[in-house]
Enzyme design. Structure first.
Site, PDB file in Angstrom:
ATOM      1  N   LYS A   1     -75.125 -12.679  -9.771  1.00 17.19           N
ATOM      2  CA  LYS A   1     -75.548 -12.440 -11.440  1.00 17.19           C
ATOM      3  C   LYS A   1     -75.063 -11.233 -11.601  1.00 17.19           C
ATOM      4  O   LYS A   1     -75.666  -9.747 -11.321  1.00 17.19           O
ATOM      5  CB  LYS A   1     -77.621 -12.603 -11.207  1.00 17.19           C
ATOM      6  CG  LYS A   1     -77.410 -12.469 -12.804  1.00 17.19           C
ATOM      7  CD  LYS A   1     -79.182 -12.646 -12.905  1.00 17.19           C
ATOM      8  CE  LYS A   1     -79.620 -11.820 -13.536  1.00 17.19           C
ATOM      9  NZ  LYS A   1     -80.162 -11.387 -14.610  1.00 17.19           N
TER      10      LYS A   1
ATOM     11  N   ASP B   1     -74.843 -14.552 -16.580  1.00 18.13           N
ATOM     12  CA  ASP B   1     -76.084 -14.823 -17.033  1.00 18.13           C
ATOM     13  C   ASP B   1     -76.320 -14.103 -18.703  1.00 18.13           C
ATOM     14  O   ASP B   1     -77.100 -13.097 -18.885  1.00 18.13           O
ATOM     15  CB  ASP B   1     -77.420 -14.217 -16.488  1.00 18.13           C
ATOM     16  CG  ASP B   1     -78.599 -14.412 -16.975  1.00 18.13           C
ATOM     17  OD1 ASP B   1     -79.259 -16.124 -17.446  1.00 18.13           O
ATOM     18  OD2 ASP B   1     -79.477 -13.560 -16.794  1.00 18.13           O
ATOM     19  N   LEU B   2     -75.104 -14.894 -19.517  1.00 17.66           N
ATOM     20  CA  LEU B   2     -75.514 -14.311 -20.973  1.00 17.66           C
ATOM     21  C   LEU B   2     -76.779 -15.037 -21.728  1.00 17.66           C
ATOM     22  O   LEU B   2     -76.799 -14.636 -22.576  1.00 17.66           O
ATOM     23  CB  LEU B   2     -73.950 -14.459 -20.924  1.00 17.66           C
ATOM     24  CG  LEU B   2     -72.700 -13.787 -20.572  1.00 17.66           C
ATOM     25  CD1 LEU B   2     -71.254 -14.448 -21.624  1.00 17.66           C
ATOM     26  CD2 LEU B   2     -73.800 -12.108 -20.656  1.00 17.66           C
ATOM     27  N   LYS B   3     -76.979 -15.769 -21.159  1.00 13.65           N
ATOM     28  CA  LYS B   3     -78.755 -16.595 -22.277  1.00 13.65           C
ATOM     29  C   LYS B   3     -78.012 -16.602 -23.839  1.00 13.65           C
ATOM     30  O   LYS B   3     -78.498 -16.324 -24.363  1.00 13.65           O
ATOM     31  CB  LYS B   3     -79.358 -15.475 -21.787  1.00 13.65           C
ATOM     32  CG  LYS B   3     -79.740 -15.269 -20.527  1.00 13.65           C
ATOM     33  CD  LYS B   3     -81.402 -14.612 -21.483  1.00 13.65           C
ATOM     34  CE  LYS B   3     -82.701 -14.837 -19.376  1.00 13.65           C
ATOM     35  NZ  LYS B   3     -81.443 -13.921 -18.414  1.00 13.65           N
ATOM     36  N   LEU B   4     -76.313 -17.651 -23.585  1.00 12.25           N
ATOM     37  CA  LEU B   4     -75.825 -17.818 -24.788  1.00 12.25           C
ATOM     38  C   LEU B   4     -77.152 -18.907 -25.815  1.00 12.25           C
ATOM     39  O   LEU B   4     -78.096 -19.019 -25.437  1.00 12.25           O
ATOM     40  CB  LEU B   4     -74.181 -18.754 -24.760  1.00 12.25           C
ATOM     41  CG  LEU B   4     -74.321 -17.964 -24.225  1.00 12.25           C
ATOM     42  CD1 LEU B   4     -72.377 -19.606 -23.868  1.00 12.25           C
ATOM     43  CD2 LEU B   4     -73.197 -16.258 -24.448  1.00 12.25           C
TER      44      LEU B   4
ATOM     45  N   ARG C   1     -83.693  -6.047  -7.688  1.00 16.08           N
ATOM     46  CA  ARG C   1     -84.428  -4.241  -7.209  1.00 16.08           C
ATOM     47  C   ARG C   1     -84.755  -4.267  -5.888  1.00 16.08           C
ATOM     48  O   ARG C   1     -84.410  -3.073  -4.689  1.00 16.08           O
ATOM     49  CB  ARG C   1     -85.240  -3.479  -7.736  1.00 16.08           C
ATOM     50  CG  ARG C   1     -84.902  -3.048  -9.150  1.00 16.08           C
ATOM     51  CD  ARG C   1     -85.753  -3.071 -10.737  1.00 16.08           C
ATOM     52  NE  ARG C   1     -86.614  -4.339 -11.436  1.00 16.08           N
ATOM     53  CZ  ARG C   1     -87.652  -4.558 -11.440  1.00 16.08           C
ATOM     54  NH1 ARG C   1     -88.072  -3.224 -12.308  1.00 16.08           N
ATOM     55  NH2 ARG C   1     -87.664  -5.593 -11.991  1.00 16.08           N
TER      56      ARG C   1
HETATM   57  O1  C5P Z   1     -84.804  -6.782  -9.935  1.00 15.33           O
HETATM   58  P1  C5P Z   1     -85.848  -8.184  -9.823  1.00 15.33           P
HETATM   59  O2  C5P Z   1     -85.625  -8.508  -8.287  1.00 15.33           O
HETATM   60  O3  C5P Z   1     -86.854  -8.114 -10.515  1.00 15.33           O
HETATM   61  O4  C5P Z   1     -84.558  -8.614 -10.776  1.00 15.33           O
HETATM   62  C1  C5P Z   1     -84.701 -10.198 -11.465  1.00 15.33           C
HETATM   63  C2  C5P Z   1     -83.317 -10.610 -12.303  1.00 15.33           C
HETATM   64  O5  C5P Z   1     -83.565 -11.671 -12.267  1.00 15.33           O
HETATM   65  C3  C5P Z   1     -83.407  -9.438 -13.341  1.00 15.33           C
HETATM   66  O6  C5P Z   1     -82.182  -9.911 -13.272  1.00 15.33           O
HETATM   67  C4  C5P Z   1     -83.986 -10.515 -14.514  1.00 15.33           C
HETATM   68  O7  C5P Z   1     -83.052  -9.873 -15.589  1.00 15.33           O
HETATM   69  C5  C5P Z   1     -83.779 -11.794 -14.281  1.00 15.33           C
HETATM   70  N1  C5P Z   1     -84.199 -12.581 -14.104  1.00 15.33           N
HETATM   71  C6  C5P Z   1     -86.146 -12.776 -14.034  1.00 15.33           C
HETATM   72  N2  C5P Z   1     -86.470 -13.091 -14.759  1.00 15.33           N
HETATM   73  C7  C5P Z   1     -85.832 -14.754 -15.827  1.00 15.33           C
HETATM   74  C8  C5P Z   1     -84.920 -15.010 -16.099  1.00 15.33           C
HETATM   75  C9  C5P Z   1     -84.023 -13.096 -15.639  1.00 15.33           C
HETATM   76  O8  C5P Z   1     -86.930 -11.653 -14.032  1.00 15.33           O
HETATM   77  N3  C5P Z   1     -86.984 -15.290 -16.704  1.00 15.33           N
END
Ligand code: C5P
Length: 232
Positions: free
Chosen positions: A32, A59-62, A211
């Protein structure tokens, strides 16, 4: 539907990103690219990662007027992205324009999916700030239905809404679920977390894991632990 793990590359620059990807010894991944990486480094990030054979979830969330979003996706169509996100709150016309831009640009295979309610939005905030007076789940389902009717391929949601989304939108509708943790992981700032096993049971097509893999001392081992639970 084939389940896959998407690694969230939340790094600030391309060098750090490539250092991380090199640890996987040539394994082809699904990754991503979010705003943090893309807005600071531009399309070269997509090209560099695609050149290594990885699949890309951009994932640019336009979220803009339909004509502007059409122009954006028409431009992005040349990068052969696998999945792109737009906000369902942009409305049906905007979502249709997003998909049309990709198709007009020749990228028929790019899945365009919608963000429903962000997982950082609570029901209380939704009412207070957006004046949406239904449950969070109802709002997510409403957006999922709108995305489906607008010709999109799926949605981003928490694991806890996947069952209802599939029931409403059909089993072929893609569900991308972030906030995934193993029992042993630190939750970080994620609130509504779920294990990869639960995501599999609920029917998620893709889990997004950041993470727990990117910050791990042994990313390959961490990735394999998620594979064990979600793919096998
Ligand atoms: O590090 P972690 O596993 O929490 O990362 C989750 C990823 O998913 C991040 O890039 C975060 O921006 C993305 N995300 C999220 N919740 C959403 C949409 C995207 O955690 N509703």
């Amino acid at each position: 539907m084939k389940r896959e793990i998407i690694i969230a590359l939340d790094f600030s620059n391309l060098d750090l990103t490539l250092d991380f990807l090199n640890k996987f010894n040539g394994k082809k991944l699904f990754v991503k690219i979010g705003m943090e990486l893309y807005l600071q480094n531009g399309p070269k990030v997509i090209e560099a990662i695609k050149n290594q054979g990885h699949k890309i979830f951009l994932d640019l969330k336009l979220h803009d007027i339909p004509n502007t979003v059409y122009g954006a996706t028409l431009g992005l169509s040349k990068f052969n992205i696998d999945i792109l996100t737009v906000h369902a709150a942009g409305g049906e016309e905007m979502m249709r324009a997003a998909k049309k831009g990709m198709i007009d640009g020749g990228s028929n295979n790019t899945k365009v999916i919608a963000i429903t309610q962000l997982t950082s939005t609570s029901e209380e905030k939704m009412l207070k700030e957006q004046l949406i007076n239904v449950s969070l789940k109802e709002s997510v389902l409403n957006y999922a239905k709108l995305a489906k009717e607008s010709g999109l391929d799926g949605v981003v949601s928490s694991v806890y809404e996947v069952r209802d989304i599939l029931e409403k939108c059909g089993e072929e509708f893609l569900t991308v679920t972030p906030g995934i943790r193993l029992e042993s992981d630190d939750n970080g700032d994620q609130k509504r977390v779920a294990t990869p096993l639960l995501a599999k049971e609920m029917g998620s097509t893709y889990i997004v894991v950041g993470r727990p893999i990117t910050q791990s001392k042994n990313p390959i081992k961490a990735y394999k632990s998620f594979e064990e639970k979600f793919i096998k």
